[in-house]
Design a protein around this motif. Sequence first.
Motif, PDB file in Angstrom:
ATOM      1  N   PHE A  92       0.709  -1.174  -0.086  1.00  0.00           N
ATOM      2  CA  PHE A  92      -0.001   0.051   0.004  1.00  0.00           C
ATOM      3  C   PHE A  92       0.980   1.138   0.059  1.00  0.00           C
ATOM      4  O   PHE A  92       0.586   2.180  -0.699  1.00  0.00           O
ATOM      5  CB  PHE A  92      -1.034   0.031   1.268  1.00  0.00           C
ATOM      6  N   GLU A  93       1.751   1.167   0.596  1.00  0.00           N
ATOM      7  CA  GLU A  93       2.867   2.499   0.848  1.00  0.00           C
ATOM      8  C   GLU A  93       3.550   2.696  -0.420  1.00  0.00           C
ATOM      9  O   GLU A  93       3.765   4.100  -0.897  1.00  0.00           O
ATOM     10  CB  GLU A  93       3.791   2.071   2.197  1.00  0.00           C
ATOM     11  N   MET A  94       3.831   1.597  -0.986  1.00  0.00           N
ATOM     12  CA  MET A  94       4.628   1.744  -2.414  1.00  0.00           C
ATOM     13  C   MET A  94       3.653   2.276  -3.461  1.00  0.00           C
ATOM     14  O   MET A  94       4.130   3.332  -4.248  1.00  0.00           O
ATOM     15  CB  MET A  94       5.198   0.440  -2.813  1.00  0.00           C
ATOM     16  N   SER A  95       2.424   1.901  -3.171  1.00  0.00           N
ATOM     17  CA  SER A  95       1.455   2.215  -4.338  1.00  0.00           C
ATOM     18  C   SER A  95       1.033   3.675  -4.064  1.00  0.00           C
ATOM     19  O   SER A  95       1.031   4.641  -5.021  1.00  0.00           O
ATOM     20  CB  SER A  95       0.234   1.367  -4.217  1.00  0.00           C
ATOM     21  N   LEU A  97       2.959   6.011  -2.770  1.00  0.00           N
ATOM     22  CA  LEU A  97       4.197   6.567  -3.267  1.00  0.00           C
ATOM     23  C   LEU A  97       4.167   6.851  -4.801  1.00  0.00           C
ATOM     24  O   LEU A  97       4.501   7.902  -5.328  1.00  0.00           O
ATOM     25  CB  LEU A  97       5.447   5.773  -2.777  1.00  0.00           C
ATOM     26  N   HIS A  98       4.054   5.752  -5.713  1.00  0.00           N
ATOM     27  CA  HIS A  98       3.720   5.818  -7.026  1.00  0.00           C
ATOM     28  C   HIS A  98       2.744   6.689  -7.651  1.00  0.00           C
ATOM     29  O   HIS A  98       3.012   7.486  -8.141  1.00  0.00           O
ATOM     30  CB  HIS A  98       3.519   4.331  -7.518  1.00  0.00           C
ATOM     31  N   ILE A 101       3.722  10.473  -7.009  1.00  0.00           N
ATOM     32  CA  ILE A 101       4.807  10.757  -7.827  1.00  0.00           C
ATOM     33  C   ILE A 101       4.212  10.982  -9.255  1.00  0.00           C
ATOM     34  O   ILE A 101       4.444  11.878  -9.875  1.00  0.00           O
ATOM     35  CB  ILE A 101       5.969   9.890  -7.991  1.00  0.00           C
ATOM     36  N   TYR A 102       3.431   9.934  -9.792  1.00  0.00           N
ATOM     37  CA  TYR A 102       3.159   9.881 -10.953  1.00  0.00           C
ATOM     38  C   TYR A 102       1.880  10.696 -11.499  1.00  0.00           C
ATOM     39  O   TYR A 102       1.651  11.162 -12.324  1.00  0.00           O
ATOM     40  CB  TYR A 102       3.197   8.774 -11.791  1.00  0.00           C
ATOM     41  N   LYS A 103       0.721  10.386 -10.426  1.00  0.00           N
ATOM     42  CA  LYS A 103      -0.563  10.686 -10.785  1.00  0.00           C
ATOM     43  C   LYS A 103      -0.813  12.252 -10.421  1.00  0.00           C
ATOM     44  O   LYS A 103      -1.420  12.891 -10.972  1.00  0.00           O
ATOM     45  CB  LYS A 103      -1.574   9.841 -10.008  1.00  0.00           C
TER      46      LYS A 103
END
Lengths: 105, 280
Positions: A92-95, A97-98, A101-103
């Motif tokens: 969940f934490e990685m998602s 972060l992603h 950054i990207y959305k």
Amino acid sequence: MAYILIEEIEVGMVLSDALRSDSGQILMPEGLELTKKHIPLLNRWKIKGVNVISDDDINIDNVSDEKRDEAKDYLLTKMLWKPINNVEKDIFEMSLLHNLIYKGK
Amino acid sequence: MKLINNIILKIDEFPTLPTVYTKLNEVMAHPHASAKDVADVVSQDQSSAAKVLKVANSPIYGLIGKISTISQAVVYIGFNEVKSIVLALSIIEMFKDVKANSLLDPKDFWRYSFAVGVISRNIAIGLKIKNLEGFFINGILHGLGKLLFLKTIPDIYEKILNASREKNISVRKAEEKVLGISHPLAGQMLAEKWRLPKEIQNVIRNIYIGSVNDRYNEMVSIIHLSVITAGMLELGNSGDFLIPKINRQIWNDINLPEKFFVNNYQKILHEYQDISNLLS
């Protein structure tokens, strides 16, 4: 944080995590600034790439709590489950972060 | 109208795999097959040989630029992995004519599939699994059934994808309601027709179950977790808005290092971007 291959290392890059051997022993500490002399060592240890501090890290720190909550809510509406253990929280934490950054861009 | 019978017929009539793959199977069935034998078969098809080399040199295998011949690829990444790469490239080619609809572009579906492959191999590395063969390619091929539907029943499938959004249910449930069959089973039937290895068939069939006959299965369970992770990251497009449930029995067997995903995030993204650029 950015993952870069040994071939792409530039002098002055800083490790964002400690570099560990397969057995968990610390080979290079977090925050170490890489110099030319480190490259042969990495090659000898057969390390393929390392995590270094990148510009994205700064962006993440500047994210407001509202943006973070918004991203969390968005992910949770999509999920047919809720993170209950460390690995699920890690995914969940990685998602998150992603997403930030990207959305956000 | 019995849609399910129509689909079974379409699977039956589906084209066979290219000869390069069937020839590889024949050569490798021989107990004394050499790297050269495999290289000879792959090299006969120049375009696929060039692509195999590109994939073998991508960051996923960590051998960037070191492999210049198919024989070297066989030595470094293994007979089976080279065969699997040929299989994946063949299947990508077979679905090349699939058209995008308003909700799913097959190119994005492949990108999502590459993400699943990359994540699977990284999890296997994180678990210190010795034999890494298959995790990447089986991950890529897990969603064969969705491609089959996109290709054979494009209009109905667009309606199914639409219904899943509107009713907030998984695409699989929407497929079951409309077709009477869902993509894991249809995909496995196509894999069976092609006589693909049992391992891939297990992955395709049990991708949401995450186990085989209620037991942990290293390949199936890891790719199951990767499907969920790729969905969370929204890499490419799986066609599903919702992220499937995790089979929590897998946590009895999957013991990843602390903060594995956060620490490997950039590596996963780097490998994903590289392979997506290469193959799409």
